[in-house]
Structure formats: C-alpha cells, structure tokens
Write an enzyme that holds these catalytic residues in place. Structure first.
Site, PDB file in Angstrom:
ATOM      1  CB  SER A 181      -0.911   0.003   1.223  1.00 23.86           C
ATOM      2  OG  SER A 181      -1.882   1.025   1.093  1.00 23.86           O
ATOM      3  CD  GLU A 182      -1.030   5.731  -2.854  1.00 27.38           C
ATOM      4  OE1 GLU A 182      -0.757   5.470  -4.022  1.00 27.38           O
ATOM      5  OE2 GLU A 182      -1.862   6.601  -2.535  1.00 27.38           O
ATOM      6  CG  ASN A 183      -1.132   4.004   3.213  1.00 29.42           C
ATOM      7  OD1 ASN A 183      -1.241   3.141   2.352  1.00 29.42           O
ATOM      8  ND2 ASN A 183      -1.792   3.930   4.349  1.00 29.42           N
TER       9      ASN A 183
END
Lengths: 221, 230
Positions: B53-55
C-alpha cells in the site's frame, strides 16, 4: 542539557513567519498533526504555503487551518477526497492556489531538499499535463522530467513517542510523510503522544533521529 | 413481465477473480483504489503474495473485524486494513522507491481509457471545473513492472474505453500490459490489442463493435469462464 520539549502548544507553533512554507504530515487523517494545525490556525500568521498529501477533511486539522484563511497555496497530490469540502469551496472561489504533484515526486522532492540534492530526473509525469513546462532529458531511451527540491521553513509532523533529544518512533501507517518532512524543513515541530526517557527506545528501532527535530509538543500531557 | 435478457459477460467479482488467477506465487502487488482492491479476495489458497500500500505497508491484510479498526492502519483508499505476519511499515520515500524503482511486480489499476499502444488515461477527465488530483497514479504507471487494468469494456454511456489513442489526459505512455474487462482479457503486444480470452457467448465481432481500435485474436485464445459469483 538538550531539551526540545515545549511547555504548551502556543509555544510549539510560535515564531512562524508570514509566507512560510509548511510541510504537514499525514495520509488523510493517519499521521496528521491535528492539534498543531489547529493551534496554527489561531495565530496571526498569514499567506502560508502548505505542502501535504491531501487538502484536509471535515472541518478539523488542516481543513480548519485552510478555513481560517491563512493558507494562500497548497502543494499536494490528491485534494479531491470526498471530505475535502472546505478546500474545494475555496478553490472554486479562486481563493486558494493549487499545485498538484505526483505523490512519489512530492515525497522525493522533499527527500532531495533534506539530503542536499540539487535536482533529479524522473520519468513520472513525463509527457503528461503535470510535466508541462519542465526541463526534459532522454535517459536510456526514456523521457524524464527535471524536478527540484521542495524545502520547508517549518514541518509539522506526528509521532508516537519521543525522548527529549527528539529521537522518535511512529505508529503503523501513520509514519508516512513524517520522516521525510522532518529532514526537509528548517524547523521541525513534532506532536507526540508520549515522552520517554533518553535510552528507553531501542536505538536499532529509532526511525527519525533527533538531529532532524527541533520542538516536541506532548499531546494530552 | 418481460423475460430477463441473458447477460453476457462477467460481474466485478468474476473480473477480480480472473485477475487473481494471473498473479503468481511470491509477487509483490499494488492494488489501486476501488474495484482493484477486490482482487485480494480471490487469491487462490496457499499462494503467498505480498500486497503493498503506497502509504507505507507491505503485507497488507483484509479489513479488520468490526470494532477492531485502527485509524493508523489504513490502505491507499483510507479504509481500515490489517497487517499479516511478515508485514512491515516504512516511510513514504521508501514506499515510492518500491514503486518508482521497479520493485513492484504487478499493479492493478482502474482506467478511463487504454490505447492500443499501452497508453493509460486514469487520473483526470476533461471536466475542468473540478480541481485535479493524481495521488500515486503516475508513479505506479511508470514504475511497476507490469500494469494490469481492471475496467468495464464500455463506459456507463456505452462509449468504448479501448482506443486507438487516449482522448483523456495521459497518466503514462506505453505502460499497460493486460486489460481485464467484463467481456475479455486483452494483452497489449507490439502496440496492438490481442484478445487472449473472450467471455462466454461473446463473439469477436461483438467485441470489435465495442472497441475503438483493431483487435487481433490470439492463436491460442480461450473462453473466459469464471465460477458463478453473486
């Protein structure tokens, strides 16, 4: 003795100049320094530029700061979350400027600022609307755009624990932009849940060393 | 009452299932916001795959049980998730180094349009009254090793989304590997669309009428026939 803890939230957000570039951590609400942003909204400062992934949600935190009229410009990757009503209304009234930057470029530009990199080439956004007007170069057959560092005067970040030296650790995916923003600003102010004794945190696990931190505000002390 | 017309094509769950079959053991995978998130629900048992997940998460797991949500553990769509054993957290710069540095094996994204040369348009429409927002779309388009697209074959208004060239603003150029729609599985090969699988009762002529570009049928094409899912 070094002690970066400030005694109250007003002191935490003091000495911020008009026109300052403020790096504000968080991905949505996770990792956003809500109390620092709301304290800043109560000061007399004006004409701020905010750098953050989003443009605030609801009417708290970054949205409250935007609502206070102190923000002239926002640099972000994604201001169109469903809850970003305050920003979107001001944008439609042309009362706030917007600069959209791809998320990885936003993060890397701050890393460059923190690491003393003069500029860098990336293929992200090359040939697109967001790459318009940028210097380009073909590297190994692929078009790249030139991106410059994004430096903050102030970073407002959130963490879980700090010691008085400013060594900090985070909580899960609330870490996100805080470490890179801490290095990219002249003055970094961290809102933490808990202050611990020096030596209590395992040095192998400290994520942001105190060299990047200037002021610590312990929330709900 | 009129008789219910027999529907040709797959529902969203079946498209998600089909994409999940395409993801090999050991892959590091990023799923875009929205329908692509459903792909995680259909990974075959025993196949070990890491979701990014990019975060700042690797090893992202399913949604928590009600009451166990943690606001500090969310996905790119800002919905609560969990972390699986062997998962890790890291900062945004490292997360986008994974994306931009070519470390993500597969990224599944939605799209407004895909062109026959693999160009992708999925971040902005032609509506200029709303503020723009790109998130991580351009980083993923350029950086992931393979881009898979999950989308309906036609827009809600019945307009083609597979095009000779994109008319919407570009996200990336020549980046799409395979498109999974409700009607077909289509690879981008040598700047052209090659149909690898066709939904049951769907003819190539039908598909051509719903596509604004040339289609070639793969020699070893097959019928796209997922299990029933409602």
């Amino acid at each position: 003795m070094i002690n970066k803890e400030v005694q109250n939230i007003a002191a935490a957000v003091s000495y911020i100049n008009d026109g300052a570039v403020i790096l504000s951590s968080g991905f949505g609400d996770a990792g956003a320094p809500i109390s620092l942003l709301e304290a800043l909204a109560k000061t007399d400062v004006k004409n701020l530029t905010i750098v953050s992934n989003n443009a605030g949600e609801g009417n708290y935190g970054l949205a409250a700061l935007i609502k206070s009229g102190k923000v002239a410009k926002i640099i972000c990757s994604y201001p169109i979350s469903a809850g970003s009503i305050i920003f979107q209304n001001l944008y439609n009234q042309k009362k706030i400027q917007l600069n959209v930057v791809p998320q990885g470029t936003l993060s890397e530009r701050m890393r460059a600022a923190g690491a003393g990199i003069g500029a860098f080439f990336t293929p992200t956004s090359a040939g697109t609307k967001l790459g318009e007007g940028k210097e380009t170069r073909i590297i190994e057959g692929i078009e790249h755009v030139l991106e410059y560092p994004l430096k903050g005067d102030i970073a407002l970040i959130l963490a879980k624990k700090a010691d008085r030296l400013g060594n900090i650790i985070y909580d899960k995916s609330a870490r996100n932009f805080s470490p890179v923003m801490a290095m990219a600003a002249t003055t970094t102010i961290v809102q933490v849940e808990e202050l611990v004794e020096v030596g209590e945190m395992d040095p192998e696990l400290i994520i942001t060393p105190g060299i990047f931190i200037d002021r610590i505000f312990v929330h709900n002390k | 009452m009129a008789t219910i017309a027999k529907t040709v094509g797959l529902n969203r769950k079946q498209v998600a299932w089909r994409i999940a079959q395409e993801i090999p053991e050991g892959s590091y995978v990023n799923l875009g916001i929205g329908s692509p998130e459903m792909v995680a629900n259909y990974i075959p048992d025993g196949r070990e795959i890491f979701f990014h997940s990019e975060n700042g998460i690797l090893g992202m797991g399913p949604a928590p049980k009600p009451g166990q949500e943690d606001g500090n553990l969310i996905n790119a769509g800002k919905k609560p998730v969990t972390l699986l054993p062997g998962g890790s957290y890291f900062n945004h710069t490292d997360s986008f180094a994974m994306i931009r540095g070519g470390h993500i094996d597969i990224c599944v994204l939605g799209a407004y349009q895909v062109a026959e040369n693999g160009d992708l348009a999925n971040w902005a429409t032609l509506d200029t009254t709303k503020p723009p927002g790109v998130g991580g779309a351009m980083d993923l388009a350029v950086g992931a090793k393979k881009i898979y697209i999950m989308m309906d074959h036609l827009t809600k208004d019945g307009q083609p989304k597979l095009m000779t060239s994109c008319t919407y603003p570009h996200t990336g150029y020549g980046v799409v590997r395979t498109i999974f729609t409700d009607l077909a599985v289509i690879d981008v090969i040598d700047k052209g669309f090659v149909v690898r699988e066709l939904a049951k009762d769907m003819s190539l002529e039908d598909l051509r009428s719903k596509t604004d570009a040339s289609l070639t049928l793969a020699k070893n094409w097959s019928v796209l026939n997922p299990p029933e899912m409602n």
